[in-house]
Motif scaffolding. Sequence first.
Motif, mmCIF file in Angstrom:
data_model
loop_
_atom_site.group_PDB
_atom_site.id
_atom_site.type_symbol
_atom_site.label_atom_id
_atom_site.label_comp_id
_atom_site.label_asym_id
_atom_site.label_seq_id
_atom_site.Cartn_x
_atom_site.Cartn_y
_atom_site.Cartn_z
ATOM 1 N N LYS A 1 41.726 -3.558 19.290
ATOM 2 C CA LYS A 1 42.949 -3.070 19.918
ATOM 3 C C LYS A 1 43.907 -4.218 20.151
ATOM 4 O O LYS A 1 43.528 -5.291 20.643
ATOM 5 N N ILE A 2 45.159 -4.014 19.788
ATOM 6 C CA ILE A 2 46.163 -5.071 19.826
ATOM 7 C C ILE A 2 47.204 -4.714 20.882
ATOM 8 O O ILE A 2 47.698 -3.584 20.938
ATOM 9 N N ARG B 1 50.662 -3.638 16.444
ATOM 10 C CA ARG B 1 49.817 -2.443 16.457
ATOM 11 C C ARG B 1 50.360 -1.382 15.509
ATOM 12 O O ARG B 1 49.614 -0.719 14.783
#
Length: 866
Positions: free
Chosen positions: A480-481, A487
Amino acid sequence: MTATTDGFARAERRSSGGDAGGRAARLRLACRFALREMRGGLSGFYIFLACITLGVGAIAAVNSVAGMMSEGIRHEGKAILGGDLRFALNQRPATPDEMKFMAGLGEVSATQSLRSMVRREDGSDQSLAEVKAVDAAYPLYGSLATTPVKPLADLLRKTPDGYGAVAAQSLYDRLGVKPGDRLRLGDLTLTMTAVLDREPDLLAEGLAFAPRLMISGQALEASGLVQPGSLVEYAYKVKLPAGVDPDDAARPANDHFPPLGFQVRTAKNASPSLRDNIDRFSQFLTLVGLTALIVGGVGVANAVRAHLDSKRAVIATFKSLGASGRFVVAVYLVQIMTLAGLGILLGLCLGVVAPFLTARFLVSVIPVAASASVYPGALLLAALFGFLTALAFALIPLGRTRDVAATALFREAGTGGGAAMRWSYLGAAIGLAAVISGLALLMASDRKVALIFLAGTAAAFVILRLVAAGIAWAARRAPKIRSTPLRLAVGNIHRPGALTPSVVLSLGLGLTLLVTLAIIDFDLRREIGTGLANRAPDFFFLDIQNQEIAPFRQKVDELAPGSELDAVPMLRGRIVRLKGEDVAKMKPPEKGGWVLRGDRGITYADAVPENSRVTEGTWWPKDYAGEPLVSFAAEEGHELGLTIGDTLTVNVLGRNITAKIANFRQIEWENLGINFIMVFSPNAFAGAPHSYLATLSIDADGEAAEKRVVNGVTNAFPAVTTVRVKEALDAVNQLIAQLALAVRVAAAVALVSSVLVLAGALAAGNRGRMHDAVVLKTLGATRATLVRAFATEYLLLGLATGVFAVAAGAAASWFVVDTIMTLPFVFDWTVALTTLVVSLVLTVGFGLLGTWRILGQKAAPVLRNL
């Protein structure tokens, strides 16, 4: 609406009867609808047209130019060969009986060719020259051009100032002289009378490494260059009476002369090496053009998919009004193939003009590029490839459209909508691909090379698809960014309908090809310019006579003390029988057959030569006196199917010598030292006249030391030919540069096609990007955020594609350089960095160029259609 639907259905049913008339009516109806839709212009199909035009144009142009050159060789065959028939001998002239045989066929012209040193009269400078002595009958065909324009007999006539001579301009430039000056050749002083502008039979003489010097036969005899064992080629050209077929005249000659060492050629086979090179090079360029066309096929598929996507409302309307899926496919197939026909026509126009544009240039390079013309065969081949490629790649997106329901077309953003591909369409596309491959193999002069090329292209497509899937897989499993643009970029890489497969496939193949060729070119230049130059001797010396070898060694010791001189006896011989079978009646194998064509340098020795080792069999004793034995090169011997104990017969100076193969040797050719395919036991040539071949590695650096050796040897031994290795390597480098330029141009065609496909893929994805941009802006995203997201996505795709192209290109070039060329492989990081930069610039540049416009799209019109 119901009445309209029933009317459309009845119209299609009436036109869809099982008979031929019904099928024709259905096709006319489909054509009518297709042409009506095309009235809106070619919007969305410009890249489609460019892809087809580029691929078809490349194939048509290459084959048209090759056809022009081949036709020129056929048309000018007599002038190229110098006669209707050409008989050639090495190291000995024809006997009176042989001359009588040739004179009985027609008018004969005799020439003699050799390499020798030409020096200024004061001995201050010298140059290697390709010397050709001609008689009064020369040339039998064609015309010789000189400046000033005078009869050749007058230019070569003996005067009180000595014999006359003409030479190519490059010889004048090398020695800094001009017509009217005097030069020394062997023991003879020549007066230079003119510049040789055109020599009609130049191509029949083979590859030249030095400028031409033309003299009379009497001048060559007076020069003292021709001695027993000298490397002289005697050529006898025959002009047959009118109406006599050269092949009919050659048949008795072929029966009469091969046992005596003659090489016989007819005007129909005037320059076999040039013809073979044209065939091979045109085949390679045709395959590269076909690769560009196939890469362009991806652009065709993208354009068709985007076009069908833009027509989804029309397709839904057709189906709502009762049209079948087959009818919809027919409508859009007519459109696509009509546009493909336009692209093919534009490509054929390029093929038509190519010979006219290149004829003048080719005349200066290859003096047989005949007057340009139109070559229907080349155009038909290119058109057929273009038609089959367009149809194969159009069937895939069309097949997905056939079974999509009208409600799905109204509801979904694209025509694919998750519809399954019908096996009949997929099978047809695969079948067309097989037809394209089969046609390429059928037209190829070397089917093995064509098969490898096609298999490599197919493998590259599969691998690139796997790479794209791998990139998407990695993006899907990325952690997860927090950064919103990053993203979004990562999500865009793996989402349904992502650009990843199109970008990787479109750019990957073109960049990989460029990386492969660039590294091969780098390694070749490095090896020839540096590697070979460091390992090779500084000089080769030819035609050192038996009685001169001792004083020659002494002179070299004086000129270059401490240097290493290696000298071995050398003769020229031609294999006339192999394992008891007449070579002239054999079909030489594809590999190793070159050993049987023409004369080979041979030697004798009582010990294993340096730079080689015995791999099979045993070497003969030092004082061996039994039947003649021969040591054969291991690789070439196995290619010819030879084994220990087999016999071969060579013709040397008109005498046939049969020897038994005693052993095979592994030879290290890479250092350019002295070595031979065949090394005989000394007793095989007892008493035979021969000369020596020598190499010299001087123990000093610099031009001054080399020039001192050349001047000293040439002035002391005028008949000895000195070859400076550096100059020979420079000539090879120039040849490689010319070939590399042509190959780079061909690779650039594939890259341009890849760039067009990339632009088309990005344009095809713009509609989906428009929806994304509108929704994200509605939810609060700024234009800057979207630009960073899209730029990051294109940057990641370009970086991944560039890294793959560098890795794949490095692997392919390593295989070619290390395995095929057996040269040291060195990876050039400049090529890698350049490839990465090009990949990033293309993906980010084209991506943002296409995306920038849709970022300003108003939300309301788009949201109403969601």
